[in-house]
Design a protein around this motif. Sequence first.
Motif, PDB file in Angstrom:
ATOM      1  N   ASN A 150       1.849   3.444  -9.551  1.00  0.00           N
ATOM      2  CA  ASN A 150       2.075   3.919 -11.021  1.00  0.00           C
ATOM      3  C   ASN A 150       3.184   3.418 -11.876  1.00  0.00           C
ATOM      4  O   ASN A 150       3.134   3.098 -12.896  1.00  0.00           O
ATOM      5  N   THR A 151       4.302   3.290 -11.252  1.00  0.00           N
ATOM      6  CA  THR A 151       5.553   2.936 -11.817  1.00  0.00           C
ATOM      7  C   THR A 151       5.790   1.490 -11.344  1.00  0.00           C
ATOM      8  O   THR A 151       6.875   0.733 -12.392  1.00  0.00           O
ATOM      9  N   ARG A 152       5.248   0.591 -10.442  1.00  0.00           N
ATOM     10  CA  ARG A 152       5.693  -0.588 -10.040  1.00  0.00           C
ATOM     11  C   ARG A 152       6.997  -0.740  -9.330  1.00  0.00           C
ATOM     12  O   ARG A 152       7.617  -1.887  -9.166  1.00  0.00           O
ATOM     13  N   ARG A 153       7.774   0.296  -9.341  1.00  0.00           N
ATOM     14  CA  ARG A 153       9.032   0.267  -8.424  1.00  0.00           C
ATOM     15  C   ARG A 153       8.848   0.099  -7.241  1.00  0.00           C
ATOM     16  O   ARG A 153       7.722   0.350  -6.507  1.00  0.00           O
ATOM     17  N   VAL A 154       9.825  -0.601  -6.538  1.00  0.00           N
ATOM     18  CA  VAL A 154       9.778  -0.986  -5.056  1.00  0.00           C
ATOM     19  C   VAL A 154      10.035   0.235  -4.146  1.00  0.00           C
ATOM     20  O   VAL A 154      11.101   0.958  -4.429  1.00  0.00           O
ATOM     21  N   VAL A 155       8.910   0.445  -3.430  1.00  0.00           N
ATOM     22  CA  VAL A 155       8.955   1.663  -2.493  1.00  0.00           C
ATOM     23  C   VAL A 155       9.711   1.246  -1.055  1.00  0.00           C
ATOM     24  O   VAL A 155      10.569   2.229  -0.907  1.00  0.00           O
ATOM     25  N   TRP A 156       9.426   0.290  -0.625  1.00  0.00           N
ATOM     26  CA  TRP A 156      10.250  -0.427   0.605  1.00  0.00           C
ATOM     27  C   TRP A 156      10.192  -1.681   0.564  1.00  0.00           C
ATOM     28  O   TRP A 156       9.230  -2.426  -0.118  1.00  0.00           O
ATOM     29  N   THR A 157      10.952  -2.539   1.232  1.00  0.00           N
ATOM     30  CA  THR A 157      10.867  -4.178   1.494  1.00  0.00           C
ATOM     31  C   THR A 157      10.964  -4.036   3.134  1.00  0.00           C
ATOM     32  O   THR A 157      12.069  -3.755   3.764  1.00  0.00           O
ATOM     33  N   GLN A 158      10.242  -4.936   4.005  1.00  0.00           N
ATOM     34  CA  GLN A 158      10.477  -5.299   5.134  1.00  0.00           C
ATOM     35  C   GLN A 158      10.891  -6.794   5.290  1.00  0.00           C
ATOM     36  O   GLN A 158      10.270  -7.636   4.871  1.00  0.00           O
ATOM     37  N   GLU A 159      12.044  -7.126   5.692  1.00  0.00           N
ATOM     38  CA  GLU A 159      12.681  -8.397   5.473  1.00  0.00           C
ATOM     39  C   GLU A 159      12.707  -9.070   6.837  1.00  0.00           C
ATOM     40  O   GLU A 159      13.087 -10.259   6.802  1.00  0.00           O
ATOM     41  N   GLN A 160      12.508  -8.499   7.838  1.00  0.00           N
ATOM     42  CA  GLN A 160      12.475  -9.096   9.236  1.00  0.00           C
ATOM     43  C   GLN A 160      11.398  -9.981   9.381  1.00  0.00           C
ATOM     44  O   GLN A 160      11.592 -10.679  10.514  1.00  0.00           O
ATOM     45  N   LEU A 161      10.412 -10.293   8.332  1.00  0.00           N
ATOM     46  CA  LEU A 161       9.641 -11.435   8.720  1.00  0.00           C
ATOM     47  C   LEU A 161       9.846 -12.747   7.917  1.00  0.00           C
ATOM     48  O   LEU A 161       8.798 -13.239   7.495  1.00  0.00           O
ATOM     49  N   GLY A 162      10.960 -12.705   7.415  1.00  0.00           N
ATOM     50  CA  GLY A 162      11.228 -13.848   6.491  1.00  0.00           C
ATOM     51  C   GLY A 162      10.911 -15.153   6.952  1.00  0.00           C
ATOM     52  O   GLY A 162      11.069 -15.610   8.050  1.00  0.00           O
ATOM     53  N   TRP A 163       9.995 -16.050   6.053  1.00  0.00           N
ATOM     54  CA  TRP A 163       9.792 -17.439   6.218  1.00  0.00           C
ATOM     55  C   TRP A 163       8.689 -17.408   7.398  1.00  0.00           C
ATOM     56  O   TRP A 163       8.689 -18.497   8.078  1.00  0.00           O
ATOM     57  N   ARG A 164       8.254 -16.249   7.960  1.00  0.00           N
ATOM     58  CA  ARG A 164       7.391 -16.360   9.083  1.00  0.00           C
ATOM     59  C   ARG A 164       5.774 -16.764   8.722  1.00  0.00           C
ATOM     60  O   ARG A 164       4.939 -16.603   9.588  1.00  0.00           O
ATOM     61  N   GLN A 165       5.630 -17.004   7.514  1.00  0.00           N
ATOM     62  CA  GLN A 165       4.323 -17.348   6.879  1.00  0.00           C
ATOM     63  C   GLN A 165       3.326 -16.113   6.947  1.00  0.00           C
ATOM     64  O   GLN A 165       2.410 -16.478   7.858  1.00  0.00           O
ATOM     65  N   THR A 166       3.694 -15.107   6.452  1.00  0.00           N
ATOM     66  CA  THR A 166       2.528 -13.947   6.923  1.00  0.00           C
ATOM     67  C   THR A 166       1.282 -14.084   6.241  1.00  0.00           C
ATOM     68  O   THR A 166       1.151 -14.582   5.360  1.00  0.00           O
ATOM     69  N   THR A 167       0.464 -13.513   7.059  1.00  0.00           N
ATOM     70  CA  THR A 167      -0.876 -13.621   6.356  1.00  0.00           C
ATOM     71  C   THR A 167      -1.048 -12.246   5.556  1.00  0.00           C
ATOM     72  O   THR A 167      -0.326 -11.593   5.183  1.00  0.00           O
ATOM     73  N   GLN A 168      -2.419 -12.427   4.845  1.00  0.00           N
ATOM     74  CA  GLN A 168      -2.727 -11.068   3.866  1.00  0.00           C
ATOM     75  C   GLN A 168      -2.504  -9.997   4.719  1.00  0.00           C
ATOM     76  O   GLN A 168      -3.149  -9.749   5.748  1.00  0.00           O
ATOM     77  N   PRO A 169      -1.940  -8.846   4.086  1.00  0.00           N
ATOM     78  CA  PRO A 169      -1.978  -7.366   4.730  1.00  0.00           C
ATOM     79  C   PRO A 169      -3.204  -7.088   4.950  1.00  0.00           C
ATOM     80  O   PRO A 169      -4.113  -7.216   4.042  1.00  0.00           O
ATOM     81  N   LEU A 170      -3.278  -6.141   5.795  1.00  0.00           N
ATOM     82  CA  LEU A 170      -4.516  -5.281   6.172  1.00  0.00           C
ATOM     83  C   LEU A 170      -4.334  -3.802   6.502  1.00  0.00           C
ATOM     84  O   LEU A 170      -3.220  -3.563   7.357  1.00  0.00           O
ATOM     85  N   VAL A 171      -4.897  -2.694   5.847  1.00  0.00           N
ATOM     86  CA  VAL A 171      -4.583  -1.493   5.994  1.00  0.00           C
ATOM     87  C   VAL A 171      -5.643  -0.934   6.954  1.00  0.00           C
ATOM     88  O   VAL A 171      -6.674  -1.066   6.700  1.00  0.00           O
ATOM     89  N   VAL A 172      -5.167  -0.264   7.993  1.00  0.00           N
ATOM     90  CA  VAL A 172      -5.950   0.319   8.829  1.00  0.00           C
ATOM     91  C   VAL A 172      -5.162   1.689   9.335  1.00  0.00           C
ATOM     92  O   VAL A 172      -4.059   1.820   9.796  1.00  0.00           O
ATOM     93  N   ASP A 173      -5.770   2.859   8.834  1.00  0.00           N
ATOM     94  CA  ASP A 173      -5.135   4.240   9.262  1.00  0.00           C
ATOM     95  C   ASP A 173      -3.845   4.234   8.525  1.00  0.00           C
ATOM     96  O   ASP A 173      -3.750   3.855   7.238  1.00  0.00           O
ATOM     97  N   ASP A 174      -2.903   4.524   9.164  1.00  0.00           N
ATOM     98  CA  ASP A 174      -1.515   4.583   8.655  1.00  0.00           C
ATOM     99  C   ASP A 174      -0.648   3.358   8.700  1.00  0.00           C
ATOM    100  O   ASP A 174       0.549   3.515   8.756  1.00  0.00           O
ATOM    101  N   TYR A 175      -1.381   2.314   9.102  1.00  0.00           N
ATOM    102  CA  TYR A 175      -0.637   1.081   9.289  1.00  0.00           C
ATOM    103  C   TYR A 175      -0.996  -0.070   8.517  1.00  0.00           C
ATOM    104  O   TYR A 175      -1.806  -0.216   8.019  1.00  0.00           O
TER     105      TYR A 175
END
Length: 384
Positions: free
Chosen positions: A299-324
Amino acid sequence: MPFNLRRLCFAGVVASALVGCSSSDSFEEPLPVPDVVSSVELEEVWDVTIGDGFDEQYLQLSPLYAGDVIYVVSADGQLIAVDSEQGTFIWTRNLESRILAGVGGDPGHLYVVTGDAELLALNPESGEALWQVPLPNEVIGTPRSNGQVVVAQTNDGKVLAFDTATGEKRWQYDGVIPVLTLRAAASPLVGRDMTLVSFANGRVFALDSRSGQPLWQYSVGEPQGRTELERLVDVTSEPLIMEGVALVTGYQGKLALIDLRSGQEIWSRESSSLRSPVIAEGNIYVAEANGKIQAYDGNTRRVVWTQEQLGWRQTTQPLVVDDYLLVGDYEGYIHLLSLEDGSFQGQLEFDDDGLLVPMQRIGDRVLVYGNSGKLTLFELESRD
């Protein structure tokens, strides 16, 4: 109008260097794999191997999940129909050609594109060839169909539509492509009335699915800077379609919500991503080009959280399953993050050759296709 959805590359340069060359993100070495104490695990349901997999190439060989059957192809041309419940092979076919993109399909056809720039239509019941047509250039995005036409987009910006029954060309649209682009492409999204295509010049176009005439265009990113590298604004991710709107992202561009009827921007914010966003629990989740995972309030487009420990690891498109939230990386790790705060909840070293194509949800299970050719179905299990 209802939507009704139902290159030039750097020779010898790896994908990580492409992502790192940016005016807004200075290249850095990938962060080490995080040390995670798992509270949830991925338990294998079945596992098979598909040919030579990606054969050490940067390809987008996404499997096609079609209910009881998963269709998947390898770079060396092994096309396999896999029972989605048991993991057994229903049929196999050697296409006797190199393959550059994943499998597309509609109820009566499968579609693959070869390294010789040919579009093949195949019978989904047997893999038997139905027709084939030449294309003017390579295609590295999956061809897509609405049942009436199948659309393929070449690396030099040509969008071609063919009759699904005969292979006869219906129309062609020629897009404008800059001199230097990333070796990646978004697959077209082909609806009954409208086809969405994305270009390396930072623009998304809506084309009439029957005629190929442009309906509107939207700029996800504008080239800036003095060098070709700095001016890269490729849109390599498919729009996320919702009721009457599309959520789009671009490299060195923005995250934006646009109206599907008009192409008008509803809102936007700065972002740089090569992957499609996902939505869950009222939040928008984006894998940024620098490896960070961002959660934005829808709704607000504000940042809720940021996970920075995967920096430059060429992450894939995210997938949501259950609470993860699940993401893979270039070393073949699968990371399970909390949707609530982005903390690590689990981790699995899956494929030493890495992960590139998006993981897919099959019911409450997860389908993963690794670069080595490993195709595995997992289910989530909480640790006691």
